[in-house]
Design a protein around this motif. Structure first.
Motif, PDB file in Angstrom:
ATOM      1  N   ARG A  21      -5.397  37.021  41.402  1.00 59.89           N
ATOM      2  CA  ARG A  21      -4.050  36.817  41.946  1.00 59.89           C
ATOM      3  C   ARG A  21      -3.964  35.530  42.761  1.00 59.89           C
ATOM      4  N   LEU A  22      -5.082  35.030  43.255  1.00 63.05           N
ATOM      5  CA  LEU A  22      -5.107  33.794  44.037  1.00 63.05           C
ATOM      6  C   LEU A  22      -5.335  32.564  43.174  1.00 63.05           C
ATOM      7  N   GLU A  23      -5.572  32.767  41.910  1.00 69.45           N
ATOM      8  CA  GLU A  23      -5.857  31.665  40.994  1.00 69.45           C
ATOM      9  C   GLU A  23      -4.678  31.409  40.069  1.00 69.45           C
ATOM     10  N   ARG A  24      -4.714  30.235  39.470  1.00 64.93           N
ATOM     11  CA  ARG A  24      -3.780  29.847  38.425  1.00 64.93           C
ATOM     12  C   ARG A  24      -4.605  29.273  37.283  1.00 64.93           C
ATOM     13  N   VAL A  25      -3.992  29.134  36.122  1.00 63.24           N
ATOM     14  CA  VAL A  25      -4.681  28.541  34.982  1.00 63.24           C
ATOM     15  C   VAL A  25      -3.852  27.382  34.450  1.00 63.24           C
ATOM     16  N   ALA A  26      -4.452  26.194  34.449  1.00 63.04           N
ATOM     17  CA  ALA A  26      -3.839  25.027  33.833  1.00 63.04           C
ATOM     18  C   ALA A  26      -4.188  25.071  32.353  1.00 63.04           C
ATOM     19  N   LEU A  27      -3.187  24.854  31.524  1.00 61.33           N
ATOM     20  CA  LEU A  27      -3.342  25.079  30.092  1.00 61.33           C
ATOM     21  C   LEU A  27      -2.732  23.924  29.314  1.00 61.33           C
ATOM     22  N   HIS A  28      -3.434  23.504  28.256  1.00 57.96           N
ATOM     23  CA  HIS A  28      -2.847  22.527  27.338  1.00 57.96           C
ATOM     24  C   HIS A  28      -3.457  22.696  25.955  1.00 57.96           C
ATOM     25  N   CYS A  29      -2.609  22.458  24.944  1.00 60.31           N
ATOM     26  CA  CYS A  29      -3.049  22.568  23.557  1.00 60.31           C
ATOM     27  C   CYS A  29      -2.667  21.310  22.800  1.00 60.31           C
ATOM     28  N   ARG A  53      -8.603  23.744  44.703  1.00 63.09           N
ATOM     29  CA  ARG A  53      -9.691  23.240  43.857  1.00 63.09           C
ATOM     30  C   ARG A  53      -9.435  23.557  42.391  1.00 63.09           C
ATOM     31  N   VAL A  54      -9.706  22.586  41.545  1.00 65.20           N
ATOM     32  CA  VAL A  54      -9.676  22.799  40.107  1.00 65.20           C
ATOM     33  C   VAL A  54     -11.103  23.087  39.688  1.00 65.20           C
ATOM     34  N   LEU A  55     -11.329  24.231  39.075  1.00 62.13           N
ATOM     35  CA  LEU A  55     -12.679  24.664  38.722  1.00 62.13           C
ATOM     36  C   LEU A  55     -13.049  24.128  37.334  1.00 62.13           C
ATOM     37  N   THR A  56     -13.372  22.841  37.284  1.00 59.89           N
ATOM     38  CA  THR A  56     -13.626  22.179  36.004  1.00 59.89           C
ATOM     39  C   THR A  56     -14.899  22.671  35.322  1.00 59.89           C
ATOM     40  N   SER A  57     -15.863  23.104  36.097  1.00 61.12           N
ATOM     41  CA  SER A  57     -17.127  23.524  35.477  1.00 61.12           C
ATOM     42  C   SER A  57     -16.977  24.811  34.679  1.00 61.12           C
ATOM     43  N   GLY A  58     -15.963  25.588  34.964  1.00 64.91           N
ATOM     44  CA  GLY A  58     -15.766  26.836  34.239  1.00 64.91           C
ATOM     45  C   GLY A  58     -14.657  26.754  33.208  1.00 64.91           C
ATOM     46  N   ALA A  59     -14.331  25.542  32.755  1.00 61.28           N
ATOM     47  CA  ALA A  59     -13.231  25.365  31.802  1.00 61.28           C
ATOM     48  C   ALA A  59     -13.517  26.079  30.494  1.00 61.28           C
ATOM     49  N   LEU A  60     -12.457  26.567  29.887  1.00 66.91           N
ATOM     50  CA  LEU A  60     -12.553  27.142  28.543  1.00 66.91           C
ATOM     51  C   LEU A  60     -11.941  26.130  27.588  1.00 66.91           C
ATOM     52  N   VAL A  61     -12.744  25.635  26.657  1.00 63.53           N
ATOM     53  CA  VAL A  61     -12.272  24.673  25.665  1.00 63.53           C
ATOM     54  C   VAL A  61     -12.579  25.261  24.297  1.00 63.53           C
ATOM     55  N   LEU A  62     -11.519  25.422  23.508  1.00 62.54           N
ATOM     56  CA  LEU A  62     -11.663  25.980  22.161  1.00 62.54           C
ATOM     57  C   LEU A  62     -11.208  24.942  21.148  1.00 62.54           C
ATOM     58  N   ARG A  63     -12.049  24.710  20.152  1.00 64.29           N
ATOM     59  CA  ARG A  63     -11.743  23.724  19.114  1.00 64.29           C
ATOM     60  C   ARG A  63     -11.602  24.416  17.766  1.00 64.29           C
ATOM     61  N   LEU A 155      -6.228  19.156  33.064  1.00 66.54           N
ATOM     62  CA  LEU A 155      -6.697  18.705  34.370  1.00 66.54           C
ATOM     63  C   LEU A 155      -5.597  17.918  35.097  1.00 66.54           C
ATOM     64  N   ALA A 156      -4.896  17.050  34.379  1.00 67.11           N
ATOM     65  CA  ALA A 156      -3.796  16.292  34.981  1.00 67.11           C
ATOM     66  C   ALA A 156      -2.703  17.232  35.479  1.00 67.11           C
ATOM     67  N   ALA A 157      -2.386  18.254  34.693  1.00 65.64           N
ATOM     68  CA  ALA A 157      -1.362  19.221  35.105  1.00 65.64           C
ATOM     69  C   ALA A 157      -1.802  19.968  36.362  1.00 65.64           C
ATOM     70  N   ALA A 158      -3.063  20.373  36.410  1.00 65.78           N
ATOM     71  CA  ALA A 158      -3.575  21.084  37.591  1.00 65.78           C
ATOM     72  C   ALA A 158      -3.522  20.190  38.822  1.00 65.78           C
ATOM     73  N   MET A 159      -3.960  18.939  38.673  1.00 68.48           N
ATOM     74  CA  MET A 159      -3.960  18.013  39.808  1.00 68.48           C
ATOM     75  C   MET A 159      -2.536  17.675  40.247  1.00 68.48           C
ATOM     76  N   ALA A 160      -1.635  17.528  39.284  1.00 66.25           N
ATOM     77  CA  ALA A 160      -0.236  17.250  39.622  1.00 66.25           C
ATOM     78  C   ALA A 160       0.361  18.434  40.375  1.00 66.25           C
ATOM     79  N   TRP A 161       0.065  19.650  39.923  1.00 66.25           N
ATOM     80  CA  TRP A 161       0.572  20.838  40.619  1.00 66.25           C
ATOM     81  C   TRP A 161       0.074  20.858  42.067  1.00 66.25           C
ATOM     82  N   LEU A 162      -1.211  20.578  42.255  1.00 65.04           N
ATOM     83  CA  LEU A 162      -1.764  20.546  43.611  1.00 65.04           C
ATOM     84  C   LEU A 162      -1.035  19.495  44.474  1.00 65.04           C
ATOM     85  N   ARG A 163      -0.839  18.312  43.917  1.00 68.42           N
ATOM     86  CA  ARG A 163      -0.185  17.236  44.658  1.00 68.42           C
ATOM     87  C   ARG A 163       1.274  17.576  44.943  1.00 68.42           C
TER      88      ARG A 163
END
Length: 168
Positions: A21-29, A53-63, A155-163
């Motif tokens: 509940r304290l987290e959000r998910v930045a998403l892009h396809c 904080r953006v938790l980049t080390s735990g990113a989910l990337v699906l190709r 990542l840009a969306a997450a950082m923009a949201w934070l800013r």
């Protein structure tokens, strides 16, 4: 060891729910086109945002490989996103691609960073046009990121949201 009568597994589950509940998910396809009805997803990236904080080390990337996404892609996405609000740039499109992969609708709150950016610019510009291109938003907000692929855009969306929300 828990000191009350609540089983450890229930406490662990409750703690995970509280964290979600304290987290959000930045998403892009990234996809074959911008038409959500006919596009095929190529690369999907999701990053969790916890606090400022953006938790980049735990990113989910699906190709998408030659034969499509892994068979468990939808379930992995569903678990990764959970009940968390979604953050994105052109989020409705990315959410539509995710819904196709998970086989159903996402009921998550959606936060479109271009809308937040537009609201901020309109308050400060009087009747000038607002450039909503992602590269312009990144430059104007002085974000240290390049949106070259789905992961960079998430990542840009997450950082923009934070800013834009002063959370970062």
């Amino acid at each position: 060891m828990p000191t009350d009568s609540t089983p450890a597994s229930a406490q662990s589950s409750a703690k995970a729910d509280a964290t979600a509940r304290l987290e959000r998910v930045a998403l892009h396809c990234d996809a074959t086109s911008y038409d959500a009805a006919s596009a095929e997803p190529l690369l999907l990236a999701a990053l969790r945002v916890r606090g400022n904080r953006v938790l980049t080390s735990g990113a989910l990337v699906l190709r998408r490989e030659e034969d499509g996404f892994p068979t468990d892609a939808g379930e992995r996405l569903r678990r990764f996103i959970g009940p968390r609000p979604l953050i994105g740039y052109f989020l409705d499109f990315s959410a539509a691609m995710v819904e196709r992969l998970i086989g159903g609708p996402l009921a998550n709150e959606r936060i479109e960073v271009s809308g937040l950016y537009y609201d901020r610019k309109v308050r400060s510009l009087s009747k000038s046009a607002v450039d909503l291109r992602l590269d312009s938003l990144i430059q104007d907000l002085d974000l240290p990121v390049r949106a070259d692929d789905a992961r960079g855009t998430a990542l840009a969306a997450a950082m923009a949201w934070l800013r834009l929300t002063n959370a970062g």
